[in-house]
Motif scaffolding. Structure first.
Motif, PDB file in Angstrom:
ATOM      1  N   ALA A   1     -84.642 -10.588 -27.422  1.00 12.72           N
ATOM      2  CA  ALA A   1     -85.966 -10.149 -26.941  1.00 12.72           C
ATOM      3  C   ALA A   1     -86.807  -9.612 -28.086  1.00 12.72           C
ATOM      4  CB  ALA A   1     -85.803  -9.099 -25.842  1.00 12.72           C
ATOM      5  N   GLU A   2     -86.186  -8.840 -28.982  1.00  8.43           N
ATOM      6  CA  GLU A   2     -86.930  -8.287 -30.124  1.00  8.43           C
ATOM      7  C   GLU A   2     -87.386  -9.392 -31.079  1.00  8.43           C
ATOM      8  OE1 GLU A   2     -85.076  -3.781 -30.343  1.00  8.43           O
ATOM      9  OE2 GLU A   2     -84.071  -5.365 -31.476  1.00  8.43           O
ATOM     10  N   ALA A   3     -86.544 -10.384 -31.312  1.00 13.30           N
ATOM     11  CA  ALA A   3     -86.927 -11.506 -32.179  1.00 13.30           C
ATOM     12  C   ALA A   3     -88.087 -12.286 -31.565  1.00 13.30           C
ATOM     13  CB  ALA A   3     -85.728 -12.423 -32.416  1.00 13.30           C
ATOM     14  N   HIS A   4     -88.030 -12.479 -30.266  1.00  9.04           N
ATOM     15  CA  HIS A   4     -89.123 -13.165 -29.564  1.00  9.04           C
ATOM     16  C   HIS A   4     -90.422 -12.371 -29.712  1.00  9.04           C
ATOM     17  CE1 HIS A   4     -91.504 -13.772 -25.788  1.00  9.04           C
ATOM     18  NE2 HIS A   4     -91.413 -15.003 -26.233  1.00  9.04           N
ATOM     19  N   THR A   5     -90.339 -11.073 -29.546  1.00 12.55           N
ATOM     20  CA  THR A   5     -91.522 -10.215 -29.651  1.00 12.55           C
ATOM     21  C   THR A   5     -92.096 -10.258 -31.063  1.00 12.55           C
ATOM     22  OG1 THR A   5     -90.587  -8.796 -27.938  1.00 12.55           O
ATOM     23  CG2 THR A   5     -92.401  -7.888 -29.220  1.00 12.55           C
ATOM     24  N   GLN A   6     -91.241 -10.212 -32.072  1.00 13.91           N
ATOM     25  CA  GLN A   6     -91.713 -10.295 -33.462  1.00 13.91           C
ATOM     26  C   GLN A   6     -92.420 -11.618 -33.724  1.00 13.91           C
ATOM     27  OE1 GLN A   6     -88.111  -9.636 -35.684  1.00 13.91           O
ATOM     28  NE2 GLN A   6     -88.316  -7.410 -35.603  1.00 13.91           N
TER      29      GLN A   6
ATOM     30  N   LEU B   1    -100.095  -6.578 -24.566  1.00 14.13           N
ATOM     31  CA  LEU B   1     -98.925  -7.078 -23.850  1.00 14.13           C
ATOM     32  C   LEU B   1     -97.675  -6.983 -24.722  1.00 14.13           C
ATOM     33  CD1 LEU B   1    -100.537 -10.156 -22.062  1.00 14.13           C
ATOM     34  CD2 LEU B   1     -99.745  -8.043 -20.985  1.00 14.13           C
ATOM     35  N   ILE B   2     -97.839  -7.242 -26.015  1.00 13.50           N
ATOM     36  CA  ILE B   2     -96.707  -7.127 -26.937  1.00 13.50           C
ATOM     37  C   ILE B   2     -96.224  -5.681 -27.003  1.00 13.50           C
ATOM     38  CG2 ILE B   2     -96.065  -7.252 -29.383  1.00 13.50           C
ATOM     39  CD1 ILE B   2     -97.788  -9.859 -29.473  1.00 13.50           C
ATOM     40  N   LYS B   3     -97.158  -4.728 -26.994  1.00 16.11           N
ATOM     41  CA  LYS B   3     -96.755  -3.309 -26.946  1.00 16.11           C
ATOM     42  C   LYS B   3     -95.944  -3.035 -25.687  1.00 16.11           C
ATOM     43  CE  LYS B   3    -100.691  -1.279 -29.384  1.00 16.11           C
ATOM     44  NZ  LYS B   3    -101.898  -0.452 -29.200  1.00 16.11           N
ATOM     45  N   ASP B   4     -96.384  -3.624 -24.571  1.00 15.22           N
ATOM     46  CA  ASP B   4     -95.662  -3.440 -23.304  1.00 15.22           C
ATOM     47  C   ASP B   4     -94.257  -4.042 -23.357  1.00 15.22           C
ATOM     48  OD1 ASP B   4     -97.874  -2.125 -22.313  1.00 15.22           O
ATOM     49  OD2 ASP B   4     -98.599  -3.842 -21.139  1.00 15.22           O
ATOM     50  N   ILE B   5     -94.124  -5.204 -24.021  1.00 20.79           N
ATOM     51  CA  ILE B   5     -92.789  -5.808 -24.171  1.00 20.79           C
ATOM     52  C   ILE B   5     -91.909  -4.886 -25.011  1.00 20.79           C
ATOM     53  CG2 ILE B   5     -91.438  -7.690 -25.162  1.00 20.79           C
ATOM     54  CD1 ILE B   5     -93.741  -9.573 -24.571  1.00 20.79           C
TER      55      ILE B   5
ATOM     56  N   LEU C   1     -89.411 -23.350 -34.122  1.00 22.50           N
ATOM     57  CA  LEU C   1     -89.320 -22.045 -33.462  1.00 22.50           C
ATOM     58  C   LEU C   1     -88.817 -22.188 -32.029  1.00 22.50           C
ATOM     59  CD1 LEU C   1     -92.568 -20.289 -34.717  1.00 22.50           C
ATOM     60  CD2 LEU C   1     -90.213 -19.591 -35.195  1.00 22.50           C
ATOM     61  N   ARG C   2     -89.355 -23.189 -31.317  1.00 20.93           N
ATOM     62  CA  ARG C   2     -88.906 -23.417 -29.941  1.00 20.93           C
ATOM     63  C   ARG C   2     -87.415 -23.757 -29.917  1.00 20.93           C
ATOM     64  NH1 ARG C   2     -94.149 -25.242 -29.677  1.00 20.93           N
ATOM     65  NH2 ARG C   2     -93.679 -27.369 -30.297  1.00 20.93           N
ATOM     66  N   GLU C   3     -86.991 -24.644 -30.804  1.00 16.93           N
ATOM     67  CA  GLU C   3     -85.580 -25.042 -30.842  1.00 16.93           C
ATOM     68  C   GLU C   3     -84.677 -23.872 -31.211  1.00 16.93           C
ATOM     69  OE1 GLU C   3     -84.212 -27.875 -29.705  1.00 16.93           O
ATOM     70  OE2 GLU C   3     -86.272 -28.248 -29.070  1.00 16.93           O
ATOM     71  N   GLU C   4     -85.097 -23.058 -32.162  1.00 18.34           N
ATOM     72  CA  GLU C   4     -84.278 -21.906 -32.570  1.00 18.34           C
ATOM     73  C   GLU C   4     -84.118 -20.907 -31.426  1.00 18.34           C
ATOM     74  OE1 GLU C   4     -82.301 -20.917 -35.102  1.00 18.34           O
ATOM     75  OE2 GLU C   4     -82.552 -23.010 -35.694  1.00 18.34           O
TER      76      GLU C   4
ATOM     77  N   ALA D   1     -97.190 -19.789 -28.241  1.00 14.34           N
ATOM     78  CA  ALA D   1     -96.815 -18.495 -27.651  1.00 14.34           C
ATOM     79  C   ALA D   1     -96.423 -18.673 -26.185  1.00 14.34           C
ATOM     80  CB  ALA D   1     -97.949 -17.494 -27.785  1.00 14.34           C
ATOM     81  N   GLY D   2     -97.146 -19.523 -25.471  1.00 13.63           N
ATOM     82  CA  GLY D   2     -96.817 -19.788 -24.073  1.00 13.63           C
ATOM     83  C   GLY D   2     -95.476 -20.479 -23.927  1.00 13.63           C
ATOM     84  N   ASP D   3     -95.213 -21.454 -24.799  1.00 16.45           N
ATOM     85  CA  ASP D   3     -93.937 -22.178 -24.751  1.00 16.45           C
ATOM     86  C   ASP D   3     -92.759 -21.253 -25.059  1.00 16.45           C
ATOM     87  OD1 ASP D   3     -95.385 -24.478 -24.244  1.00 16.45           O
ATOM     88  OD2 ASP D   3     -95.109 -25.324 -26.252  1.00 16.45           O
ATOM     89  N   LEU D   4     -92.913 -20.436 -26.108  1.00 16.91           N
ATOM     90  CA  LEU D   4     -91.832 -19.505 -26.460  1.00 16.91           C
ATOM     91  C   LEU D   4     -91.592 -18.499 -25.337  1.00 16.91           C
ATOM     92  CD1 LEU D   4     -92.690 -18.858 -30.212  1.00 16.91           C
ATOM     93  CD2 LEU D   4     -90.819 -20.252 -29.312  1.00 16.91           C
ATOM     94  N   SER D   5     -92.666 -18.049 -24.722  1.00 17.23           N
ATOM     95  CA  SER D   5     -92.529 -17.094 -23.616  1.00 17.23           C
ATOM     96  C   SER D   5     -91.879 -17.753 -22.406  1.00 17.23           C
ATOM     97  CB  SER D   5     -93.890 -16.503 -23.264  1.00 17.23           C
ATOM     98  OG  SER D   5     -94.363 -15.730 -24.348  1.00 17.23           O
ATOM     99  N   ASP D   6     -92.151 -19.027 -22.214  1.00 21.45           N
ATOM    100  CA  ASP D   6     -91.514 -19.764 -21.122  1.00 21.45           C
ATOM    101  C   ASP D   6     -90.006 -19.837 -21.336  1.00 21.45           C
ATOM    102  OD1 ASP D   6     -91.301 -21.398 -18.798  1.00 21.45           O
ATOM    103  OD2 ASP D   6     -91.372 -23.195 -20.042  1.00 21.45           O
ATOM    104  N   ILE D   7     -89.592 -20.140 -22.564  1.00 21.74           N
ATOM    105  CA  ILE D   7     -88.163 -20.192 -22.889  1.00 21.74           C
ATOM    106  C   ILE D   7     -87.538 -18.815 -22.673  1.00 21.74           C
ATOM    107  CG2 ILE D   7     -86.480 -20.523 -24.749  1.00 21.74           C
ATOM    108  CD1 ILE D   7     -88.588 -22.555 -25.954  1.00 21.74           C
ATOM    109  N   MET D   8     -88.212 -17.788 -23.173  1.00 21.91           N
ATOM    110  CA  MET D   8     -87.681 -16.423 -23.050  1.00 21.91           C
ATOM    111  C   MET D   8     -87.588 -16.000 -21.588  1.00 21.91           C
ATOM    112  SD  MET D   8     -86.514 -14.085 -24.931  1.00 21.91           S
ATOM    113  CE  MET D   8     -85.855 -12.501 -24.500  1.00 21.91           C
ATOM    114  N   LEU D   9     -88.595 -16.340 -20.812  1.00 19.56           N
ATOM    115  CA  LEU D   9     -88.583 -15.980 -19.396  1.00 19.56           C
ATOM    116  C   LEU D   9     -87.428 -16.668 -18.674  1.00 19.56           C
ATOM    117  CD1 LEU D   9     -89.987 -14.446 -17.111  1.00 19.56           C
ATOM    118  CD2 LEU D   9     -91.442 -16.448 -16.786  1.00 19.56           C
ATOM    119  N   THR D  10     -87.217 -17.933 -18.958  1.00 13.10           N
ATOM    120  CA  THR D  10     -86.105 -18.661 -18.342  1.00 13.10           C
ATOM    121  C   THR D  10     -84.776 -18.011 -18.717  1.00 13.10           C
ATOM    122  OG1 THR D  10     -87.370 -20.713 -18.401  1.00 13.10           O
ATOM    123  CG2 THR D  10     -84.986 -20.922 -18.129  1.00 13.10           C
TER     124      THR D  10
END
Length: 180
Positions: free
Chosen positions: A121-126, A50-54, A147-150, A96-105
């Motif tokens: 997006a790249e920082a989130h993926t890294q 999935l990370i490759k897909d992102i 990480l979530r706050e940043e 990972a789920g929480d960070l992805s939730d923030i990114m998705l929002t």
């Protein structure tokens, strides 16, 4: 910001006959939860795919922007982030789920695409790569909170920069980026 109208699709009789109607029996829910809790499936390799897909979706967004296709490119990235968001917690990767939730929002709130969005997006993926390579299950403790706050702050700084009257929620745990 683009507004999407929800489309309601009524279930066909065939689908209803397969899944039934009404509430789900509590025994079935408990059986499913037991299966989820006892699974020993390693989500790491699936997450790496999935990370490759992102990365592919982000590269496409970076290199193939043309007028009028921003929303499609954003949606391509969001679709994969949504998959990680939906699956990570089930396999114990709540950070990972929480960070992805923030990114998705964040992605769903974007009026357009630019280089700063790509950077976020790249920082989130890294960050996801590090989480899965190191098998960091759970919420990450104090570091996970940071990480979530940043990520939230990066998203809010972006909106403050592009929309001068951007209002950040005063709720500490909010993952919603208010624009108004």
């Amino acid at each position: 910001m683009t507004q999407f109208k929800a489309r309601v699709i009524k279930a066909s009789r065939i689908l209803q006959s397969k899944v039934g109607m009404g509430q789900v029996d509590e025994q079935i829910i408990n059986k499913c939860q037991t299966l989820i809790d006892s699974t020993d499936i390693d989500f790491g390799p699936m997450a790496q795919e999935l990370i490759k897909d992102i990365r592919l979706a982000t590269e496409k967004a970076k290199n193939h922007r043309t007028e009028g296709n921003d929303q499609k490119l954003i949606n391509n990235i969001a679709a994969v982030v949504m998959q990680i968001k939906g699956q990570a917690g089930m396999f114990g990767y709540s950070l990972a789920g929480d960070l992805s939730d923030i990114m998705l929002t964040f992605l769903e709130s974007l009026p357009s695409l630019d280089d700063h969005v790509i950077e976020i997006a790249e920082a989130h993926t890294q960050t996801l790569e590090i989480i899965f390579k190191n098998n960091l299950v759970g919420d990450g403790g104090e570091h996970g909170k940071q990480l979530r706050e940043e990520l939230k702050e990066a998203c809010n700084r972006y909106f403050t920069k592009i929309i001068p009257d951007h209002k950040v929620s005063d709720k500490d745990d909010s993952d919603i980026f208010f624009v108004g």
